[in-house]
Design an enzyme around this catalytic site. Structure first.
Site, short mmCIF file in Angstrom:
data_model
loop_
_atom_site.label_atom_id
_atom_site.label_comp_id
_atom_site.label_asym_id
_atom_site.label_seq_id
_atom_site.Cartn_x
_atom_site.Cartn_y
_atom_site.Cartn_z
N HIS A 156 0.84 -1.20 0.00
CA HIS A 156 0.00 0.00 0.00
C HIS A 156 0.88 1.25 0.00
CE1 HIS A 156 -3.97 -1.80 0.61
NE2 HIS A 156 -3.35 -2.71 1.34
N GLY A 185 10.53 -22.33 8.09
CA GLY A 185 9.19 -22.06 8.60
C GLY A 185 9.04 -20.64 9.12
N ALA A 203 14.50 -19.98 9.52
CA ALA A 203 13.13 -19.86 10.03
C ALA A 203 12.93 -18.51 10.71
CB ALA A 203 12.84 -20.99 11.00
#
Length: 231
Positions: A156, A185, A203
């Site tokens: 945005h 992850g 991760a």
């Protein structure tokens, strides 16, 4: 028999089950896959193109399937949601798996038609992945992803203080992830990022800039730790 069947489906003569399984285990796996195949036969009817088998879990939701092209042996696990409305649609290679509760979409609001998503051969999308392809997402071949990854390709605009952020529109930037990458992850990849072939992302990292091939990166924001070429 199960090993031979999987080997044939994957077109990999070297495929082996690395551990032994009881007949009960193998029957349970085959039972689930059988019903996934039945659901997949119905689902692939709505695809633009599908050159092989589709295995679909329960509560899979696909919208604008006529913009999805899939290769051989696509596995879509339980509760996956896919919305392919976009300029280029969603293209999925051979032997791709999309784990449970993942969301793939290409258009956020109807006024801003998105670009699309491409996923290469033998790539696995981990559970609860969130792939937002408004600006375009390309994921290469043989990519491994952990659970809960997020990939954004749109931002945005917010520079004008006299307008609400909502009124200022968006900027779309493609995300490109090379071949043979390992995405840990819980990582977040932001719009405009390009990761070269062979990158490893630790991760929990937030990747807000591009990195060359074979980079090992970690952190918030992610930084180069070392190159795999130096190992």
């Amino acid at each position: 028999m199960i090993e031979k069947l999987i080997s044939k489906l994957k077109n990999d003569p070297n495929y082996k089950l690395e551990t032994s399984h009881s007949n009960r285990d193998l029957f349970a796996v085959a039972w689930v896959r059988f019903f996934q195949l039945i659901r997949g036969l119905f689902l692939k009817f709505f695809f633009k193109r599908s050159t092989g088998l589709v295995f679909a879990g329960t509560h899979v939701k696909v919208r604008h399937g006529y913009q999805i092209s899939a290769g051989k042996n696509l596995i879509i696990d339980d509760n996956v949601s896919i919305n392919a409305l976009s300029t280029n649609g969603i293209t999925i290679g051979d032997n791709v798996s999309i784990a449970r509760d993942s969301i793939l979409f290409c258009t956020g609001v109807i006024a801003h038609r998105g670009a699309g998503i491409t996923i290469g051969d033998r790539t696995g999308i981990g559970a609860r992945a969130f792939l937002a392809g408004q600006g375009g997402i390309t994921i290469g071949n043989d990519v491994i992803t952990g659970p809960n990854i997020q990939v954004f390709s749109e931002n945005h605009n917010f520079d004008n203080l006299t307008q609400t952020i909502k009124e200022q529109g968006v900027t779309k930037q493609a995300v490109i992830i090379g071949n043979n990458c390992w995405l840990g992850g819980g990582i977040t990849i932001l719009a405009g990022v390009m990761l070269g072939d062979g990158c490893v992302v630790a991760a929990g990292s937030v990747v807000n800039k591009s990195f060359p091939a074979n980079s090992i990166i970690a952190g918030v924001p992610a930084k180069l730790i070392k190159s795999r070429e130096a190992l």
